[in-house]
Design an enzyme around this catalytic site. Structure first.
Site, PDB file in Angstrom:
ATOM      1  N   PRO A 192       0.835  -1.208   0.000  1.00 37.81           N
ATOM      2  CA  PRO A 192       0.000   0.000   0.000  1.00 37.81           C
ATOM      3  C   PRO A 192       0.871   1.261   0.000  1.00 37.81           C
ATOM      4  O   PRO A 192       1.887   1.295   0.709  1.00 37.81           O
ATOM      5  CB  PRO A 192      -0.796  -0.088   1.313  1.00 37.81           C
ATOM      6  CG  PRO A 192      -0.629  -1.470   1.804  1.00 37.81           C
ATOM      7  CD  PRO A 192       0.609  -2.051   1.188  1.00 37.81           C
ATOM      8  N   LEU A 223       4.967   1.529   4.824  1.00 37.69           N
ATOM      9  CA  LEU A 223       5.468   0.171   4.559  1.00 37.69           C
ATOM     10  C   LEU A 223       6.563   0.156   3.485  1.00 37.69           C
ATOM     11  O   LEU A 223       6.865  -0.887   2.911  1.00 37.69           O
ATOM     12  CB  LEU A 223       4.303  -0.748   4.156  1.00 37.69           C
ATOM     13  CG  LEU A 223       3.215  -0.932   5.227  1.00 37.69           C
ATOM     14  CD1 LEU A 223       2.078  -1.805   4.704  1.00 37.69           C
ATOM     15  CD2 LEU A 223       3.788  -1.546   6.510  1.00 37.69           C
ATOM     16  N   ASP A 275      14.887   2.075   4.301  1.00 39.77           N
ATOM     17  CA  ASP A 275      13.877   1.403   3.476  1.00 39.77           C
ATOM     18  C   ASP A 275      14.525   0.681   2.288  1.00 39.77           C
ATOM     19  O   ASP A 275      14.188  -0.466   1.978  1.00 39.77           O
ATOM     20  CB  ASP A 275      12.842   2.407   2.971  1.00 39.77           C
ATOM     21  CG  ASP A 275      12.080   3.066   4.114  1.00 39.77           C
ATOM     22  OD1 ASP A 275      12.362   2.730   5.275  1.00 39.77           O
ATOM     23  OD2 ASP A 275      11.206   3.909   3.834  1.00 39.77           O
TER      24      ASP A 275
HETATM   25  C1  MEV Z   1      10.242   6.553   6.551  1.00 37.54           C
HETATM   26  O1  MEV Z   1      10.164   5.486   5.668  1.00 37.54           O
HETATM   27  C2  MEV Z   1      11.241   6.283   7.652  1.00 37.54           C
HETATM   28  C3  MEV Z   1      11.819   7.562   8.248  1.00 37.54           C
HETATM   29  O2  MEV Z   1      12.730   7.151   9.285  1.00 37.54           O
HETATM   30  C4  MEV Z   1      12.548   8.380   7.223  1.00 37.54           C
HETATM   31  C5  MEV Z   1      13.833   7.730   6.751  1.00 37.54           C
HETATM   32  O3  MEV Z   1      14.382   6.851   7.411  1.00 37.54           O
HETATM   33  O4  MEV Z   1      14.296   8.171   5.674  1.00 37.54           O
HETATM   34  C6  MEV Z   1      10.744   8.410   8.898  1.00 37.54           C
END
Ligand code: MEV
Length: 292
Positions: free
Chosen positions: A81, A86, A132
């Site tokens: 999503p 996520l 990510d």
């Molecule tokens: C967002 O996916 C995760 C955060 O820690 C931003 C990042 O790590 O770039 C909020």
């Protein structure tokens, strides 16, 4: 034609703090993005959406700079999503670079794809940690930023989606403003999140899910303190805990999006999340980039 898939992720500990150099622990999940790349007479992206296309176009440009091809046709499908905490844009970026890597025989390793994907996320989003993209490329349970693999946690993962959209850039900016206004307090909160992540790493390594869950609850409260919580997220985290979860917290940027819970009673936890108005997603720890 070359096809690749890459997973979304949940963050067990440390989002936001990771932007300021603290460690985080993230975990690739079984929802995946799939991308095909095919040499073509013109460059096109299908479907061409405002949210996904900047990542795909940027990835194409990066790979073109590396291996010098002309045009390519890209097709994207995703189960992750969007704008939900996520890691959907990372999954699409990693899968796109993987498909291009194969189609144009660039010979990049998964770690090189992780690094290039991080570059793409930074150009599209501005401030972005490697969390990510590295988790999507390498898979499993990872300590960020070094990419150390931990053993898989020995209980189930149930995500709860509030259905409210979460804008990463806005939430990261919110924390930056908070830090400027209240530098000492905010730095302490960020450092404490880092300490929770370190303690969490030891507990995960020892297979202690009960205490890992307790630390996730603490991490949730500190994210609330940083201003990235909202009543819907806290309601789902509470519901998950009452539904037997060992711990539950915001995953990702917050302000909407999802919570992640760990549990030994996935059906009971999922029912509790649903009753509280969320969409439960029972998921599993997954492998990273996969050449299909
Ligand atoms: C967002 O996916 C995760 C955060 O820690 C931003 C990042 O790590 O770039 C909020």
């Amino acid at each position: 034609m070359s096809v690749c898939s890459a997973p979304g992720r949940v963050c067990l500990f440390g989002e936001h703090a990771v932007v300021y150099g603290e460690p985080a622990i993230a975990c690739a999940i079984s929802l995946r993005a799939k991308v095909s790349a095919k040499k073509s007479k013109k460059t096109e992206i299908k479907p061409n959406t405002a949210r996904k296309s900047p990542y795909v176009l940027n990835a194409v440009e990066e790979m073109r700079t590396l291996v010098g091809f002309e045009d390519v046709s890209i097709n994207v499908t995703s189960e992750v999503p969007v704008a939900s905490g996520l890691g959907s844009s990372a999954a699409i970026t990693v899968a796109t670079l993987g498909a291009l890597n194969k189609e144009f025989c660039a010979g990049l390793t998964d770690r090189e794809i992780a690094a290039l994907s991080h570059k793409v996320e930074r150009s599209v989003q501005g401030l972005a940690s490697p969390m990510d993209t590295m988790t999507s490329a390498l898979g499993g349970v990872l300590v960020i930023p070094d990419g150390r693999k931990l053993k898989n946690i020995n209980c189930d993962i149930v995500v709860g989606n509030t259905g409210a959209r979460s804008d990463t850039r806005e939430q990261v900016r919110k924390v930056a403003v908070f830090k400027k206004k209240y530098p000492d307090v905010t730095s302490q909160i960020i450092k404490t999140i880092g300490s929770i992540t370190c303690a969490g790493e030891n507990l995960i390594a020892r297979g202690d899910c009960e205490r890992t869950g307790k630390l996730m609850n603490m991490n949730h409260m500190l994210l609330d303190a940083l201003g990235v919580g909202c009543s819907e997220l806290t309601a789902l985290a509470d519901a998950a805990r009452k539904g037997g979860a060992l711990g539950a917290k915001i995953t990702g940027a917050g302000g909407g999006g999802c919570i992640v819970s760990i549990t030994r009673q996935p059906d009971v936890t999922a029912r509790a999340i649903k009753k509280a108005g969320g969409v439960p997603i029972k998921t599993k720890i997954s492998e990273g980039l996969k050449y299909e």
